[in-house]
Design a protein around this motif. Structure first.
Motif, PDB file in Angstrom:
ATOM      1  N   PRO A 215     -48.167  37.578 -93.229  1.00  0.00           N
ATOM      2  CA  PRO A 215     -49.151  36.488 -93.181  1.00  0.00           C
ATOM      3  C   PRO A 215     -48.698  35.267 -92.383  1.00  0.00           C
ATOM      4  O   PRO A 215     -48.745  34.128 -92.859  1.00  0.00           O
ATOM      5  CB  PRO A 215     -49.335  36.145 -94.657  1.00  0.00           C
ATOM      6  N   ARG A 216     -48.284  35.488 -91.149  1.00  0.00           N
ATOM      7  CA  ARG A 216     -47.832  34.347 -90.352  1.00  0.00           C
ATOM      8  C   ARG A 216     -48.955  33.351 -90.086  1.00  0.00           C
ATOM      9  O   ARG A 216     -48.697  32.161 -89.850  1.00  0.00           O
ATOM     10  CB  ARG A 216     -47.217  34.824 -89.033  1.00  0.00           C
TER      11      ARG A 216
ATOM     12  N   CYS B  16     -32.017  37.149 -92.199  1.00  0.00           N
ATOM     13  CA  CYS B  16     -33.419  37.580 -92.180  1.00  0.00           C
ATOM     14  C   CYS B  16     -34.311  36.565 -92.878  1.00  0.00           C
ATOM     15  O   CYS B  16     -34.740  36.754 -94.018  1.00  0.00           O
ATOM     16  CB  CYS B  16     -33.556  38.942 -92.832  1.00  0.00           C
ATOM     17  N   GLY B  17     -34.579  35.474 -92.206  1.00  0.00           N
ATOM     18  CA  GLY B  17     -35.564  34.532 -92.694  1.00  0.00           C
ATOM     19  C   GLY B  17     -36.939  34.966 -92.222  1.00  0.00           C
ATOM     20  O   GLY B  17     -37.199  36.144 -91.983  1.00  0.00           O
ATOM     21  N   TYR B  18     -37.834  34.001 -92.026  1.00  0.00           N
ATOM     22  CA  TYR B  18     -39.205  34.327 -91.630  1.00  0.00           C
ATOM     23  C   TYR B  18     -39.338  34.233 -90.110  1.00  0.00           C
ATOM     24  O   TYR B  18     -40.185  33.505 -89.579  1.00  0.00           O
ATOM     25  CB  TYR B  18     -40.185  33.386 -92.338  1.00  0.00           C
TER      26      TYR B  18
ATOM     27  N   ASN C  71     -47.153  42.202-101.141  1.00  0.00           N
ATOM     28  CA  ASN C  71     -48.253  41.226-101.099  1.00  0.00           C
ATOM     29  C   ASN C  71     -47.887  39.853-100.552  1.00  0.00           C
ATOM     30  O   ASN C  71     -48.784  39.026-100.389  1.00  0.00           O
ATOM     31  CB  ASN C  71     -48.828  41.038-102.503  1.00  0.00           C
ATOM     32  N   TRP C  72     -46.607  39.609-100.283  1.00  0.00           N
ATOM     33  CA  TRP C  72     -46.218  38.238 -99.908  1.00  0.00           C
ATOM     34  C   TRP C  72     -46.823  37.246-100.907  1.00  0.00           C
ATOM     35  O   TRP C  72     -47.541  36.328-100.554  1.00  0.00           O
ATOM     36  CB  TRP C  72     -46.647  37.906 -98.490  1.00  0.00           C
ATOM     37  N   VAL C  73     -46.527  37.468-102.181  1.00  0.00           N
ATOM     38  CA  VAL C  73     -47.063  36.690-103.309  1.00  0.00           C
ATOM     39  C   VAL C  73     -48.594  36.878-103.334  1.00  0.00           C
ATOM     40  O   VAL C  73     -49.066  37.937-103.701  1.00  0.00           O
ATOM     41  CB  VAL C  73     -46.631  35.211-103.247  1.00  0.00           C
ATOM     42  N   THR C  74     -49.378  35.891-102.888  1.00  0.00           N
ATOM     43  CA  THR C  74     -50.842  36.027-102.907  1.00  0.00           C
ATOM     44  C   THR C  74     -51.443  36.127-101.509  1.00  0.00           C
ATOM     45  O   THR C  74     -52.665  36.114-101.358  1.00  0.00           O
ATOM     46  CB  THR C  74     -51.482  34.822-103.635  1.00  0.00           C
ATOM     47  N   ALA C  75     -50.600  36.229-100.492  1.00  0.00           N
ATOM     48  CA  ALA C  75     -51.109  36.219 -99.113  1.00  0.00           C
ATOM     49  C   ALA C  75     -51.801  37.527 -98.740  1.00  0.00           C
ATOM     50  O   ALA C  75     -52.671  37.553 -97.863  1.00  0.00           O
ATOM     51  CB  ALA C  75     -49.976  35.932 -98.140  1.00  0.00           C
ATOM     52  N   ARG C  76     -51.394  38.629 -99.359  1.00  0.00           N
ATOM     53  CA  ARG C  76     -51.983  39.929 -99.098  1.00  0.00           C
ATOM     54  C   ARG C  76     -52.303  40.609-100.433  1.00  0.00           C
ATOM     55  O   ARG C  76     -51.902  40.140-101.504  1.00  0.00           O
ATOM     56  CB  ARG C  76     -51.017  40.806 -98.277  1.00  0.00           C
ATOM     57  N   ASP C  77     -53.014  41.707-100.376  1.00  0.00           N
ATOM     58  CA  ASP C  77     -53.453  42.378-101.603  1.00  0.00           C
ATOM     59  C   ASP C  77     -53.221  43.881-101.497  1.00  0.00           C
ATOM     60  O   ASP C  77     -54.113  44.681-101.742  1.00  0.00           O
ATOM     61  CB  ASP C  77     -54.939  42.074-101.855  1.00  0.00           C
TER      62      ASP C  77
ATOM     63  N   HIS D 223     -34.332  27.352-100.996  1.00  0.00           N
ATOM     64  CA  HIS D 223     -35.395  27.898-101.842  1.00  0.00           C
ATOM     65  C   HIS D 223     -34.921  29.223-102.418  1.00  0.00           C
ATOM     66  O   HIS D 223     -33.895  29.772-101.999  1.00  0.00           O
ATOM     67  CB  HIS D 223     -36.712  28.035-101.061  1.00  0.00           C
ATOM     68  N   VAL D 224     -35.662  29.751-103.382  1.00  0.00           N
ATOM     69  CA  VAL D 224     -35.119  30.843-104.190  1.00  0.00           C
ATOM     70  C   VAL D 224     -35.619  32.221-103.811  1.00  0.00           C
ATOM     71  O   VAL D 224     -35.129  33.222-104.352  1.00  0.00           O
ATOM     72  CB  VAL D 224     -35.385  30.610-105.700  1.00  0.00           C
ATOM     73  N   CYS D 225     -36.579  32.331-102.866  1.00  0.00           N
ATOM     74  CA  CYS D 225     -37.172  33.638-102.630  1.00  0.00           C
ATOM     75  C   CYS D 225     -37.541  33.833-101.171  1.00  0.00           C
ATOM     76  O   CYS D 225     -38.188  32.979-100.561  1.00  0.00           O
ATOM     77  CB  CYS D 225     -38.425  33.811-103.496  1.00  0.00           C
ATOM     78  N   CYS D 226     -37.163  34.989-100.614  1.00  0.00           N
ATOM     79  CA  CYS D 226     -37.461  35.286 -99.212  1.00  0.00           C
ATOM     80  C   CYS D 226     -38.941  35.556 -98.981  1.00  0.00           C
ATOM     81  O   CYS D 226     -39.422  35.464 -97.846  1.00  0.00           O
ATOM     82  CB  CYS D 226     -36.634  36.483 -98.747  1.00  0.00           C
ATOM     83  N   TYR D 227     -39.694  35.915-100.018  1.00  0.00           N
ATOM     84  CA  TYR D 227     -41.136  36.146 -99.863  1.00  0.00           C
ATOM     85  C   TYR D 227     -41.936  34.850 -99.897  1.00  0.00           C
ATOM     86  O   TYR D 227     -43.131  34.850 -99.590  1.00  0.00           O
ATOM     87  CB  TYR D 227     -41.637  37.101-100.950  1.00  0.00           C
ATOM     88  N   ASP D 228     -41.292  33.773-100.268  1.00  0.00           N
ATOM     89  CA  ASP D 228     -41.921  32.450-100.324  1.00  0.00           C
ATOM     90  C   ASP D 228     -41.870  31.835 -98.927  1.00  0.00           C
ATOM     91  O   ASP D 228     -41.080  30.949 -98.637  1.00  0.00           O
ATOM     92  CB  ASP D 228     -41.167  31.592-101.346  1.00  0.00           C
ATOM     93  N   PHE D 229     -42.755  32.326 -98.030  1.00  0.00           N
ATOM     94  CA  PHE D 229     -42.640  31.979 -96.616  1.00  0.00           C
ATOM     95  C   PHE D 229     -42.970  30.522 -96.325  1.00  0.00           C
ATOM     96  O   PHE D 229     -42.569  29.985 -95.295  1.00  0.00           O
ATOM     97  CB  PHE D 229     -43.517  32.917 -95.761  1.00  0.00           C
ATOM     98  N   ASN D 230     -43.689  29.847 -97.233  1.00  0.00           N
ATOM     99  CA  ASN D 230     -43.945  28.420 -97.067  1.00  0.00           C
ATOM    100  C   ASN D 230     -43.005  27.550 -97.900  1.00  0.00           C
ATOM    101  O   ASN D 230     -43.211  26.345 -98.019  1.00  0.00           O
ATOM    102  CB  ASN D 230     -45.408  28.090 -97.384  1.00  0.00           C
ATOM    103  N   LYS D 231     -42.004  28.167 -98.482  1.00  0.00           N
ATOM    104  CA  LYS D 231     -40.938  27.460 -99.198  1.00  0.00           C
ATOM    105  C   LYS D 231     -41.497  26.550-100.307  1.00  0.00           C
ATOM    106  O   LYS D 231     -41.117  25.383-100.454  1.00  0.00           O
ATOM    107  CB  LYS D 231     -40.080  26.634 -98.243  1.00  0.00           C
ATOM    108  N   VAL D 232     -42.405  27.123-101.092  1.00  0.00           N
ATOM    109  CA  VAL D 232     -42.985  26.383-102.211  1.00  0.00           C
ATOM    110  C   VAL D 232     -41.929  26.127-103.282  1.00  0.00           C
ATOM    111  O   VAL D 232     -41.880  25.047-103.873  1.00  0.00           O
ATOM    112  CB  VAL D 232     -44.174  27.169-102.803  1.00  0.00           C
TER     113      VAL D 232
END
Length: 320
Positions: A28-29, A62-64, A192-198, A227-236
């Motif tokens: 989800p770039r 391997c970041g984003y 799912n990249w958290v909620t970005a995909r389904d 930040h704590v998670c590699c799937y958190d691409f917006n660093k929430v």
């Protein structure tokens, strides 16, 4: 040297750039709000110095983004290896920007190299990995493999396939093509990249901690945010910044403690983790693996750090 109990898997993830030449369909770039940037030398040195002080074994880059788009990549890695020649450097790339002039230094500095290759023909590959030129990427990857074959390098080579509707029909051809050429290949269902995909249905499944906030690795973004998670691409789930704090200060800070306590209790209310498929265990997401020791839950970069594979008994619970 001190060694924090946080780093049970002895890794730290460092995003040298969040720039990527690909816009893959599963990634989800288009939703990324962070500006495109490269990590400065100052932030890199501070991060690596702290990692060295913590006796970290693995630098997972391997970041984003694609590390080969950082023009200063090898200068940064030279600094890291000057501190600790045994740092195990793990890199994931499309190969699109991995030109022949970079081959020698790639073998010198990178210990594990994973290629994302999501199709065997130009039409499917470029549909899956928009922005990447199939012919150029294949030329770079195959030329590098030939270059490596003529060297004494022990770089561990991996090919990765994400199986989707658009490319599922090519999976066997992909395996037949890349398994003889690589040290390891595997194929996954998309996440799912958290909620970005389904792509993965979490309904009715029991949620439990993925282990990342509790066991690591800590992630350092290109701007220094921790930040704590590699799937958190917006660093929430940002818990500090390496420019202003040490790793110890970040790990012992209230933001980190709060997230860790929530994960210990499998209480994700108020966290993006509440909607993340990484809190559910599903062994079926690993569709194919050539390595018999590869299991769902194993950190990609931790497997061949040492002379023999890391025991699955000591793996960190990462759900891929």
């Amino acid at each position: 040297m001190s060694h924090s109990s946080y780093f049970k898997n002895n890794e730290i993830t460092i995003e040298v750039t969040n720039n990527c030449s690909a816009s893959c369909v599963m990634c989800p770039r288009e939703l990324m709000t962070k500006p495109i940037e490269r990590m400065t030398d100052e932030v890199w040195r501070k991060t690596v110095d702290d990692a060295f002080a913590h006796d970290i074994k693995v630098l997972d880059l391997c970041g984003y983004g694609d590390v080969f788009l950082d023009k200063d990549l090898f200068r940064k890695l030279d600094y890291a290896k000057s501190l600790n020649p045994e740092f195990h450097v793990y890199v994931s790339t499309t190969g699109a920007a991995m030109f022949p002039r970079k081959f020698e230094q790639t073998l010198e500095y990178i210990d594990t190299l994973k290629f994302s290759i999501y199709g065997t023909t130009k039409d499917v590959y470029e549909k899956m990995m928009e922005g990447c030129d199939f012919d150029k990427s294949m030329s770079n990857i195959l030329d590098f493999l030939n270059f490596q074959a003529g060297s004494s390098s022990a770089t561990w080579m991996i090919a990765n396939y994400i199986v989707m509707e658009e490319n599922a029909h090519q999976l066997q051809d992909w395996i037949d093509m890349w398994e003889p050429k690589m040290d390891e290949v595997y194929a996954w269902k998309p996440h799912n990249w958290v909620t970005a995909r389904d792509y993965r249905d979490m309904s009715g499944k029991t949620q439990s901690s993925c282990g990342r906030p509790l066991d690591g690795p800590l992630n350092i973004a290109s701007n220094g945010d921790a930040h704590v998670c590699c799937y958190d691409f917006n660093k929430v789930l940002t818990v500090g910044n390496i420019r202003e704090q040490s790793i110890d200060e970040i790990l012992s800070g209230e933001a980190m403690k709060f997230i860790q306590e929530k994960h210990r209790n499998n209480d994700f209310d108020g966290l993006i983790c509440a909607d993340c498929d990484q809190t559910t265990k599903d062994d079926s997401v690993l569709i194919y693996k050539s390595n018999p020791d590869r299991v769902v839950g194993m950190s990609n970069s931790s497997m061949y750090v040492y002379d023999t594979p890391v025991s699955t008994d000591s793996r960190v619970e990462l759900r891929l």
